[in-house]
Scaffold this motif. Sequence first.
Motif, mmCIF file in Angstrom:
data_model
loop_
_atom_site.group_PDB
_atom_site.id
_atom_site.type_symbol
_atom_site.label_atom_id
_atom_site.label_comp_id
_atom_site.label_asym_id
_atom_site.label_seq_id
_atom_site.Cartn_x
_atom_site.Cartn_y
_atom_site.Cartn_z
ATOM 1 N N MET A 57 0.993 -0.908 0.062
ATOM 2 C CA MET A 57 -0.249 -0.133 -0.154
ATOM 3 C C MET A 57 0.812 0.956 -0.149
ATOM 4 O O MET A 57 1.994 1.135 0.492
ATOM 5 N N TYR A 58 0.464 2.338 -0.333
ATOM 6 C CA TYR A 58 1.004 3.493 -0.711
ATOM 7 C C TYR A 58 2.517 3.696 -1.490
ATOM 8 O O TYR A 58 3.273 4.885 -1.737
ATOM 9 N N ARG A 59 2.387 2.617 -2.201
ATOM 10 C CA ARG A 59 4.329 2.730 -2.792
ATOM 11 C C ARG A 59 3.232 3.729 -4.280
ATOM 12 O O ARG A 59 2.963 3.270 -4.432
ATOM 13 N N LYS A 60 4.426 4.373 -4.611
ATOM 14 C CA LYS A 60 4.353 4.307 -5.997
ATOM 15 C C LYS A 60 4.878 4.081 -7.230
ATOM 16 O O LYS A 60 5.245 3.937 -8.318
ATOM 17 N N HIS A 61 6.201 3.085 -6.471
ATOM 18 C CA HIS A 61 7.080 2.752 -7.716
ATOM 19 C C HIS A 61 8.112 0.922 -7.041
ATOM 20 O O HIS A 61 8.007 1.421 -5.738
ATOM 21 N N MET A 62 7.730 0.263 -8.288
ATOM 22 C CA MET A 62 8.520 -0.822 -7.058
ATOM 23 C C MET A 62 9.439 -1.283 -9.203
ATOM 24 O O MET A 62 8.722 -0.624 -9.978
ATOM 25 N N GLN A 63 10.236 -1.150 -8.556
ATOM 26 C CA GLN A 63 11.112 -2.300 -9.956
ATOM 27 C C GLN A 63 10.978 -3.235 -10.984
ATOM 28 O O GLN A 63 10.113 -3.729 -10.095
ATOM 29 N N PRO A 64 11.263 -3.521 -12.111
ATOM 30 C CA PRO A 64 10.406 -4.560 -12.787
ATOM 31 C C PRO A 64 10.978 -5.506 -11.702
ATOM 32 O O PRO A 64 10.032 -6.809 -12.122
ATOM 33 N N ASP A 65 11.743 -6.420 -11.105
ATOM 34 C CA ASP A 65 12.509 -7.258 -10.604
ATOM 35 C C ASP A 65 12.310 -7.642 -9.068
ATOM 36 O O ASP A 65 12.833 -8.181 -8.335
ATOM 37 N N ASP A 66 11.168 -6.724 -8.507
ATOM 38 C CA ASP A 66 10.866 -6.720 -7.734
ATOM 39 C C ASP A 66 9.723 -6.585 -7.401
ATOM 40 O O ASP A 66 8.592 -6.907 -7.405
ATOM 41 N N GLY A 67 9.827 -6.869 -5.394
ATOM 42 C CA GLY A 67 8.426 -8.083 -5.425
ATOM 43 C C GLY A 67 7.978 -7.387 -3.312
ATOM 44 O O GLY A 67 9.145 -7.695 -3.363
ATOM 45 N N MET A 68 7.038 -8.018 -3.664
ATOM 46 C CA MET A 68 7.122 -9.088 -2.064
ATOM 47 C C MET A 68 6.505 -10.360 -1.574
ATOM 48 O O MET A 68 4.746 -10.389 -2.945
ATOM 49 N N ILE A 69 6.539 -10.909 -0.634
ATOM 50 C CA ILE A 69 5.967 -12.008 -1.074
ATOM 51 C C ILE A 69 5.122 -12.333 0.402
ATOM 52 O O ILE A 69 5.978 -12.091 1.497
ATOM 53 N N PHE A 70 4.610 -13.076 1.045
ATOM 54 C CA PHE A 70 3.365 -12.928 1.598
ATOM 55 C C PHE A 70 4.045 -14.382 2.123
ATOM 56 O O PHE A 70 2.913 -15.058 1.834
ATOM 57 N N ASP A 71 4.459 -14.738 3.205
ATOM 58 C CA ASP A 71 4.167 -15.852 3.823
ATOM 59 C C ASP A 71 3.770 -15.524 4.789
ATOM 60 O O ASP A 71 3.677 -15.658 6.091
#
Length: 165
Positions: free
Chosen positions: A59-73
């Motif tokens: 939430m609230y992120r305006k930019h993310m690099q192409p090979d970035d992300g978030m994993i929910f474990d």
Amino acid sequence: MQRPVAALAAALCLAFCASAAAQDKALPRTTLVIETVHGPHTFRVEVAADQPSQERGLMYRKHMQPDDGMIFDFQKPQMEYFWMKNTILPLDMIFIRQNGTISSIAPDAVPFSTTTIPSIEPVRAVLELNGGRAAALGIEPDQVVHNAIFGNALPGQQPWGRGDR
């Protein structure tokens, strides 16, 4: 009478600032590799492994690099439900089984939507990438996601929380 009020105001300000700082605290990072139709592809992702980080997500992120992300474990397989409230970026949601195989993909989730996006079966984790990235890379259900949380890390892959920040 003014001193107690000033002290209370200062305490509230400190509590608020500490809470905001905790929300902005950097999450641990890890690498994961997905075996796509075009070959293996490596991502560098933040790990949301506790309730506060999972509630905030991207939430609230305006930019993310192409090979970035978030994993929910989620530690164990369970039905999961996501939404995009307060999420600015369109995202692909990749639902991953306990064994590291992809269960399903919800492509291009609509920013700010409160429509529920469910897993189709119990999953161990959900990977969020930039919207359209899964299709562009040929990521599909039943492909393998390699990472320590699935017990299938590749040689040289560093488990999260061990200096990979």
